[in-house]
Design an enzyme around this catalytic site. Structure first.
Site: not given
Ligand code: BES
Ligand code: ZN
Ligand code: MN
Length: 485
Positions: A263, A333, A335, A337
């Site tokens: 990230k 990222d 992760e 799921r």
């Molecule tokens: N934990 C994050 C989702 C998240 C992002 C929660 C911002 C709260 C605030 C999750 O693990 C994630 O990174 N999801 C990605 C998925 C994508 C790579 C398909 C996302 O939402 O960008």
């Molecule tokens: Zn996450």
């Molecule tokens: Mn993530």
């Protein structure tokens, strides 16, 4: 916050609050209040507070009026909580050490009177442990609330609501703790302590046991971390023998760097609350257990840390989940799921649930869709979805339903494995839900709550300060109370 019922007004406490409905006359009060309040545009609307110093018998009292809104409002209970919460927002760090709350004037039922105290207790929660240099005038001073004028039955109603509040506080604490302090093993330790002596049964799976069970997806996420992964189950058998359990499953990523799909730096600290689903499940279970709910309920939490490392999973890797389904990891990222699919599968194998509901801070796309007002709910069962929406309205932990279906499901077919862990750009929250759906057995009512926007807030709310909201604990408690008990 220490809350204490009494019959007589403690003489040495000068801060006195009373709950006021919109439209209530203030005729029995000193003119400084009865005339001052309307002059200051105090109407008694929910969460409004007016104060005045009034001298009486040679001493000066500080009188606060807290608005609870209209008596027949649809959201009456939540409005009343707001009144209690608003008093804490104003006086928690005010210099006052004690407060009297007079519940005798607003025609409150016992349940409603207890709701004032719920607002008080929840809004008073704060975590200042690490703020060792906090200026004196910013420190918490208010420690005791004396309750007078409570209608008959308030103490019993409060006993139940206090048990529920304990769970919300536990959720807030788990969310608030920094990720060097809260990681999978310490999350487990905190639960072992919180549930000790309650009669709840705790099961913990370590990495070796999970490897034997074939949980390649959950373990894959944790394999780049120096912290060991855990699967935690908390079981409460408060219902009838033989009643199939209701199972809640939580995403517990104690820190989400994104892994190799790292990230961006700014804001990454927020990902300490990527265990918010597990936090909601742990807190919800504590609420249920503390009030000895008459239901068979199990909370299952998948606990891992997602780190980049020489040993971490890569984009392109194929993992084999406990269900046997293989997963192409396109983005490390995505992760959550991966953690949930093994936790969900294990929970179904282990407990044969009547219904299964998962909570997860799963997608940033959920925040794009719903902001910070609603969590998203996805379900294969209309009744279950309705029940969750209802519990959300009743508690203020609001949800909004979004669709799932075969056309979305197709989007996560993989050319090399059974499924891929990300879909195309659009409908990111839905394809995440579709991924989880592939791990739900036919005929099992299932709902997925994506609470990414709800667990943490950059501004104070009715029942929380800036920071952890405690979202989910009351939702879980209420869902069980209304539909399972
Ligand atoms: N934990 C994050 C989702 C998240 C992002 C929660 C911002 C709260 C605030 C999750 O693990 C994630 O990174 N999801 C990605 C998925 C994508 C790579 C398909 C996302 O939402 O960008
Ligand atoms: Zn996450
Ligand atoms: Mn993530």
């Amino acid at each position: 916050m220490h809350i204490q019922f009494t019959n007589t007004h403690p003489a040495n406490v000068r801060l006195i609050a009373r709950i006021v409905n919109q439209g209530d006359t203030l005729g029995d009060l000193d003119a400084a209040l009865s005339e001052g309040a309307p002059a200051a545009r105090f109407k008694g609307s929910a969460g409004q507070v007016f104060e005045s110093f009034v001298s009486a018998d040679g001493s000066v009292n500080r009188i606060a009026l807290a608005g609870a809104g209209e008596k027949d409002a649809e959201t009456r209970r939540l409005n009343i909580e707001r009144a209690g919460g608003a008093l804490m927002a104003k006086y928690l760090r005010s210099g006052e050490a004690e407060m009297v709350i007079d519940l005798g004037h607003a025609e409150l039922s016992a349940e409603e009177a207890a709701a004032v105290l719920t607002g008080v207790r929840l809004r008073a929660w704060a975590y200042d442990e690490y703020r060792t240099k906090l200026a004196a005038e910013k420190k918490i001073t208010l420690e005791k609330v004396h309750v007078i004028g409570a209608p008959e039955g308030t103490e019993a109603a409060w006993e139940e609501q206090a048990a529920i509040a304990q769970g919300v506080e536990f959720t807030k604490q788990l969310i608030t703790l920094p990720p060097n302090v809260l990681y999978p093993e310490s999350f487990v330790a905190m639960c072992e302590e919180a549930f000790a002596g309650t009669g709840a049964e705790i099961t913990v799976l370590g990495e070796d046991e999970m490897a034997k069970l074939g949980m390649g997806a959950l373990l894959g996420v944790g394999q780049g971390s120096a912290k060991a992964s855990r699967l935690l189950a908390i079981r409460w058998n408060g219902g009838k023998d033989g009643d199939k359990p209701t199972v809640f499953v939580g995403k517990g990523v104690t820190f989400d760097t994104g892994g190799i799909s790292l990230k961006p730096g700014p804001g990454m600290e927020d990902m300490k609350w990527d265990m918010g689903g597990a936090g909601a499940v742990a807190g919800g279970m504590l609420s249920l257990v503390s009030r000895k709910a008459k239901a068979n309920v199990i909370g299952v939490m998948g606990l891992v840390e997602n780190m980049p490392d020489g040993n971490a999973i890569r984009p392109g890797d194929v993992l084999t989940s406990m269900s046997g389904q293989t997963i192409e990891v396109l983005n490390t990222d995505a992760e959550g799921r991966l953690v949930l699919c093994d936790a969900l599968h294990w929970a179904q194998e282990q407990y044969d649930p009547a219904r299964i509901v998962d909570f997860a801070t799963l997608t940033g796309a959920m925040i794009i869709a719903l902001g910070h007002e609603h969590g998203g709910v996805f379900a294969n069962d209309d009744e279950l979805a309705e029940q969750l929406l209802g519990a959300g309205l009743a508690t203020g932990d609001k949800l909004w339903r979004l669709p799932i279906g075969p056309a979305y499901d197709k989007l996560i077919d993989s050319p090399i494995a059974d499924v891929k862990n990300v879909g195309p750009r659009g409908a990111g929250s839905i394809t995440a839900a579709q991924f989880l759906h592939r791990f739900i057995k036919k005929g099992t009512p299932w709902a997925h709550c994506d609470i990414a926007g709800m667990v943490f807030s950059d501004k104070p709310g009715a029942t929380h300060d800036k920071g952890a909201t405690g979202y989910g604990a009351r939702l879980i408690d209420r869902f069980v109370a209304d539909n399972v008990e």
